[in-house]
Design a protein around this motif. Structure first.
Motif, short mmCIF file in Angstrom:
data_model
loop_
_atom_site.label_atom_id
_atom_site.label_comp_id
_atom_site.label_asym_id
_atom_site.label_seq_id
_atom_site.Cartn_x
_atom_site.Cartn_y
_atom_site.Cartn_z
N GLY A 86 -15.37 -18.45 -15.44
CA GLY A 86 -15.04 -18.53 -16.86
C GLY A 86 -13.85 -17.69 -17.26
O GLY A 86 -13.42 -17.73 -18.40
N LEU A 87 -13.32 -16.90 -16.31
CA LEU A 87 -12.21 -16.01 -16.64
C LEU A 87 -10.95 -16.32 -15.82
O LEU A 87 -9.86 -16.38 -16.36
N GLY A 88 -11.09 -16.43 -14.51
CA GLY A 88 -9.93 -16.65 -13.66
C GLY A 88 -10.18 -16.15 -12.26
O GLY A 88 -11.23 -16.42 -11.67
N TYR A 89 -9.22 -15.38 -11.74
CA TYR A 89 -9.29 -14.91 -10.35
C TYR A 89 -8.83 -13.47 -10.27
O TYR A 89 -8.12 -12.97 -11.14
N GLU A 90 -9.22 -12.83 -9.16
CA GLU A 90 -8.77 -11.47 -8.88
C GLU A 90 -8.70 -11.24 -7.37
O GLU A 90 -9.36 -11.93 -6.59
N LEU A 91 -7.89 -10.27 -7.00
CA LEU A 91 -7.91 -9.74 -5.64
C LEU A 91 -8.80 -8.51 -5.70
O LEU A 91 -8.47 -7.55 -6.41
N PRO A 92 -9.94 -8.50 -5.02
CA PRO A 92 -10.77 -7.30 -5.04
C PRO A 92 -9.98 -6.10 -4.51
O PRO A 92 -9.03 -6.27 -3.74
N PRO A 93 -10.36 -4.90 -4.90
CA PRO A 93 -9.60 -3.71 -4.50
C PRO A 93 -9.37 -3.59 -3.00
O PRO A 93 -8.27 -3.23 -2.56
N ASP A 94 -10.39 -3.89 -2.17
CA ASP A 94 -10.20 -3.77 -0.73
C ASP A 94 -9.19 -4.81 -0.21
O ASP A 94 -8.38 -4.51 0.67
N SER A 95 -9.20 -6.01 -0.78
CA SER A 95 -8.22 -7.03 -0.38
C SER A 95 -6.82 -6.65 -0.84
O SER A 95 -5.85 -6.84 -0.11
N ARG A 96 -6.73 -6.11 -2.04
CA ARG A 96 -5.42 -5.66 -2.55
C ARG A 96 -4.86 -4.55 -1.67
O ARG A 96 -3.68 -4.56 -1.31
N SER A 97 -5.71 -3.61 -1.28
CA SER A 97 -5.26 -2.52 -0.41
C SER A 97 -4.80 -3.04 0.95
O SER A 97 -3.77 -2.61 1.48
N ARG A 98 -5.56 -3.98 1.50
CA ARG A 98 -5.19 -4.56 2.79
C ARG A 98 -3.85 -5.30 2.68
O ARG A 98 -2.98 -5.15 3.53
N LEU A 99 -3.67 -6.07 1.61
CA LEU A 99 -2.41 -6.80 1.40
C LEU A 99 -1.25 -5.83 1.21
O LEU A 99 -0.18 -6.00 1.80
N ASP A 100 -1.45 -4.80 0.41
CA ASP A 100 -0.40 -3.79 0.19
C ASP A 100 0.01 -3.14 1.52
O ASP A 100 1.19 -2.94 1.77
N ALA A 101 -0.98 -2.82 2.35
CA ALA A 101 -0.68 -2.19 3.64
C ALA A 101 0.11 -3.15 4.53
O ALA A 101 1.07 -2.73 5.21
N MET A 102 -0.25 -4.42 4.53
CA MET A 102 0.46 -5.41 5.33
C MET A 102 1.90 -5.58 4.85
O MET A 102 2.83 -5.68 5.66
N ILE A 103 2.08 -5.58 3.54
CA ILE A 103 3.44 -5.71 2.99
C ILE A 103 4.27 -4.50 3.33
O ILE A 103 5.45 -4.61 3.70
N GLU A 104 3.68 -3.32 3.25
CA GLU A 104 4.41 -2.09 3.59
C GLU A 104 4.87 -2.10 5.04
O GLU A 104 6.00 -1.74 5.35
N VAL A 105 3.99 -2.52 5.94
CA VAL A 105 4.35 -2.59 7.35
C VAL A 105 5.44 -3.64 7.58
O VAL A 105 6.38 -3.40 8.33
#
Length: 127
Positions: A106-125
């Motif tokens: 009923g609202l939309g979508y989100e990246l859960p914090p652990d997924s966001r952290s994993r994605l951020d780490a992958m982008i940084e690398v």
């Protein structure tokens, strides 16, 4: 207009357009999608959607539609259901990396914090 004056005018216009892009990216919470497709196999539009989710706590389908197709006139934008299609395809590409997109019913979508952290780490690398 002579050749040099035309070049200067084009350079000035280019600078104004780059500034406008920076403003729009700040408004939508996205950044250029250039790094995401390289290692996740995302299309440019998929990368923009993931970038929007990455920059915000959550996004409504309407916000994601604006992030991807905001430059199109309202009559030329696809149906809102296209966001569900994008998310379905993106989930399949992100799952092998342990990254998930959570549906907020009923609202939309989100990246859960652990997924966001994993994605951020992958982008940084990758950067």
């Amino acid at each position: 207009m002579d050749h040099l004056a035309r070049i200067e005018a084009l350079e000035a216009e280019n600078a104004r357009l780059r500034d406008r892009i920076d403003v729009l990216e700040g408004m939508t919470g996205t950044t250029g999608p250039e790094i995401l497709p390289a290692f996740l196999g995302l299309t440019p539009k998929e990368a923009v959607l993931v970038g929007g989710l990455r920059r915000r706590k959550s996004c409504t389908k309407e916000q994601l539609l604006t992030i991807i197709y905001g430059a199109l006139p309202p009559d030329d934008q696809p149906e809102i259901k296209i966001i569900d299609v994008f998310v379905c395809k993106i989930r399949k590409k992100l799952a092998p990396h342990g990254i998930m997109i959570r549906t907020l019913w009923g609202l939309g979508y989100e990246l859960p914090p652990d997924s966001r952290s994993r994605l951020d780490a992958m982008i940084e690398v990758a950067a």
